[in-house]
Enzyme design. Structure first.
Site, mmCIF file in Angstrom:
data_model
loop_
_atom_site.group_PDB
_atom_site.id
_atom_site.type_symbol
_atom_site.label_atom_id
_atom_site.label_comp_id
_atom_site.label_asym_id
_atom_site.label_seq_id
_atom_site.Cartn_x
_atom_site.Cartn_y
_atom_site.Cartn_z
ATOM 1 N N LYS A 35 0.849 -1.202 0.000
ATOM 2 C CA LYS A 35 0.000 0.000 0.000
ATOM 3 C C LYS A 35 0.884 1.252 0.000
ATOM 4 C CE LYS A 35 -0.315 -0.600 5.001
ATOM 5 N NZ LYS A 35 -1.101 -1.218 6.079
ATOM 6 N N ARG A 135 -10.515 -0.584 15.258
ATOM 7 C CA ARG A 135 -10.442 0.141 14.011
ATOM 8 C C ARG A 135 -11.453 -0.552 13.099
ATOM 9 N NH1 ARG A 135 -4.441 1.055 11.579
ATOM 10 N NH2 ARG A 135 -4.977 -1.018 10.828
ATOM 11 N N TYR A 261 16.811 29.184 10.110
ATOM 12 C CA TYR A 261 15.582 29.859 10.537
ATOM 13 C C TYR A 261 15.402 29.745 12.047
ATOM 14 C CZ TYR A 261 13.906 30.146 5.699
ATOM 15 O OH TYR A 261 13.751 30.435 4.368
ATOM 16 N N MET A 309 12.937 24.182 3.744
ATOM 17 C CA MET A 309 12.186 23.497 2.678
ATOM 18 C C MET A 309 13.108 22.707 1.750
ATOM 19 S SD MET A 309 9.620 25.017 -0.234
ATOM 20 C CE MET A 309 8.394 25.671 0.861
HETATM 21 C C1 LIG Z 1 -0.351 -2.252 6.554
HETATM 22 C C2 LIG Z 1 -0.931 -3.542 7.012
HETATM 23 C C3 LIG Z 1 -0.102 -4.627 7.285
HETATM 24 C C4 LIG Z 1 1.402 -4.533 7.262
HETATM 25 O O1 LIG Z 1 1.838 -3.987 8.489
HETATM 26 P P1 LIG Z 1 3.405 -3.809 8.797
HETATM 27 O O2 LIG Z 1 3.428 -3.313 10.206
HETATM 28 O O3 LIG Z 1 3.897 -2.779 7.840
HETATM 29 O O4 LIG Z 1 4.026 -5.118 8.609
HETATM 30 C C5 LIG Z 1 -0.702 -5.827 7.623
HETATM 31 N N1 LIG Z 1 -2.041 -5.939 7.704
HETATM 32 C C6 LIG Z 1 -2.874 -4.897 7.471
HETATM 33 C C7 LIG Z 1 -4.330 -5.087 7.595
HETATM 34 C C8 LIG Z 1 -2.344 -3.674 7.126
HETATM 35 O O5 LIG Z 1 -3.166 -2.656 6.881
#
Ligand SMILES: *Cc1c(COP(=O)(O)O)cnc(C)c1O
Length: 364
Positions: A35, A135, A261, A309
């Site tokens: 992702k 969640r 800065y 920046m």
């Molecule tokens: C992002 C994600 C993972 C991977 O998690 P990591 O901590 O990066 O290994 C696994 N399962 C779900 C549902 C996720 O959203």
């Protein structure tokens, strides 16, 4: 010449880290989680790095379709599932698997089942339990009913039971230890048949002996950063992204002079300051404090002053050989991203995902 900043993606390290994840979990199949544009490494590069994965997992429906266009033929899993009824059509068209975590998704599937079944569409789905993270997912006590409802849908080919851990990196967590989430998962799935998927990277690296997985879901470890619990190096992981640049200016300053800065840094005696072509618009964290590690010509030195920046400043007082053109590693090989993240009060995940689009990316 182009501005000297560069992100180098080490595809071989992606492969090495995936092999390590698989070796930790004999008998389980592995999703390569990519992702967020492969955690900032690039979707297509991550796909190639994870060629040996059993499937790829992500949350973006359009990127899932892109993976098919790029030629990925093995399974693809949408970890947040589908966001509306229309996405189910996309799943059918591109043979995508998905998490199912709420009643709304069940209702969309029920409404679509007749039409899809008539076309011969059959989905592999992943029913998600909320085992304490609060969640996504069904409560343990509601899980069996959701499972029965999903099983009754005619276009469902298989159901994998899935949950996600809040504290897999911290076995002794006082409020929600992983053992409690496992207990809830076992209770909620009691008597149900089917594959299971529990482990993220921390689960793979720290709990492989106690967790029974048919599918693991490693993400961060594949990119060579730690999920916590030990360093990436201790886990045998290799960094997959090196963010590098060069010194583009040097200042010799007197005792008491101020840098950057806000004039937040004051020279402690006569100092040599290097200016690096990298700033927060490249994805370097602006809140990185004095002392954040930076590698110059292979030598570890420290960030000083406020990150701006397009530039940041480093201490070259003890690197008399360093000059304009000297190589700088902001994170990656020789300068673990986790060290930079810890100094900046964040995690490696956030730094790599925030790599800015203006940074040129090469492979090496
Ligand atoms: C992002 C994600 C993972 C991977 O998690 P990591 O901590 O990066 O290994 C696994 N399962 C779900 C549902 C996720 O959203």
């Amino acid at each position: 010449m182009p501005r000297p900043i560069l992100a180098t993606i080490h595809v071989d390290s992606l492969k090495h880290n995936l092999a390590l994840a698989k070796a930790q979990s004999p008998g389980a199949r592995a999703w390569g989680v990519l992702k967020a544009n492969g955690y900032g490494h690039g979707l297509e590069r991550a796909m190639r790095g994870f060629a040996e994965a059993d499937g790829l997992a992500l949350v973006e429906v359009d990127y899932a379709v892109r993976l098919r266009e790029l030629g990925w033929t093995k399974p693809i899993l949408l970890l947040e599932g589908f966001f509306d009824a229309q996405d189910i059509e996309t799943m059918a068209e591109h043979n995508l698997q998905a998490a199912v975590h709420c009643n709304e998704q069940l209702a969309w599937l029920e409404a679509a089942q007749e039409r899809l079944t008539a076309r011969g569409v059959r989905f592999d789905l992943h029913l998600k339990m909320n085992s304490g993270m609060n969640r996504l997912g069904f409560m343990p006590q509601a899980f069996a009913a959701a499972h029965a409802r999903l099983s009754a849908i005619s276009c469902v080919a298989s159901i994998t039971m899935m949950t996600h851990f809040a504290n897999a990196d911290d076995t002794e967590h006082p409020l929600l230890p992983i053992a409690e989430q496992i207990r809830r998962f076992e209770a909620g799935t009691a008597g149900l048949e089917g594959a299971r998927s529990l482990s993220n990277s921390a689960g793979v690296l720290l709990h492989q002996k106690t967790l029974r997985n048919d599918w693991i879901r490693p993400g961060i470890m594949l990119y060579g950063a730690t999920p916590g619990g030990a360093t990436a190096q201790q886990f045998g992981l290799q960094p997959a992204m090196t963010l590098s640049s060069e010194i583009i200016g040097v200042q010799e300053i007197a005792d008491g002079e101020l840098v950057g800065y806000g004039s937040r840094f004051q020279a402690e005696g006569k100092m040599r300051i290097g200016v690096v072509a990298c700033g927060y618009a490249d994805g370097y964290p602006r809140h990185a404090p004095l002392g954040t590690p930076v590698l110059v010509d292979g030598v570890r030195t420290r960030l000083i002053g406020r990150v701006s920046m397009d530039m940041l400043t480093v201490d070259l007082t003890n690197l008399p050989q360093a000059k304009v053109g000297s190589k700088v590693v902001l994170w990656g090989r020789g300068n673990p991203i986790d060290d930079v993240a810890t100094a900046a009060g964040t995690i490696g995940y956030e730094l790599m995902c925030a790599l800015a689009p203006r940074v040129p990316v090469v492979e090496g």
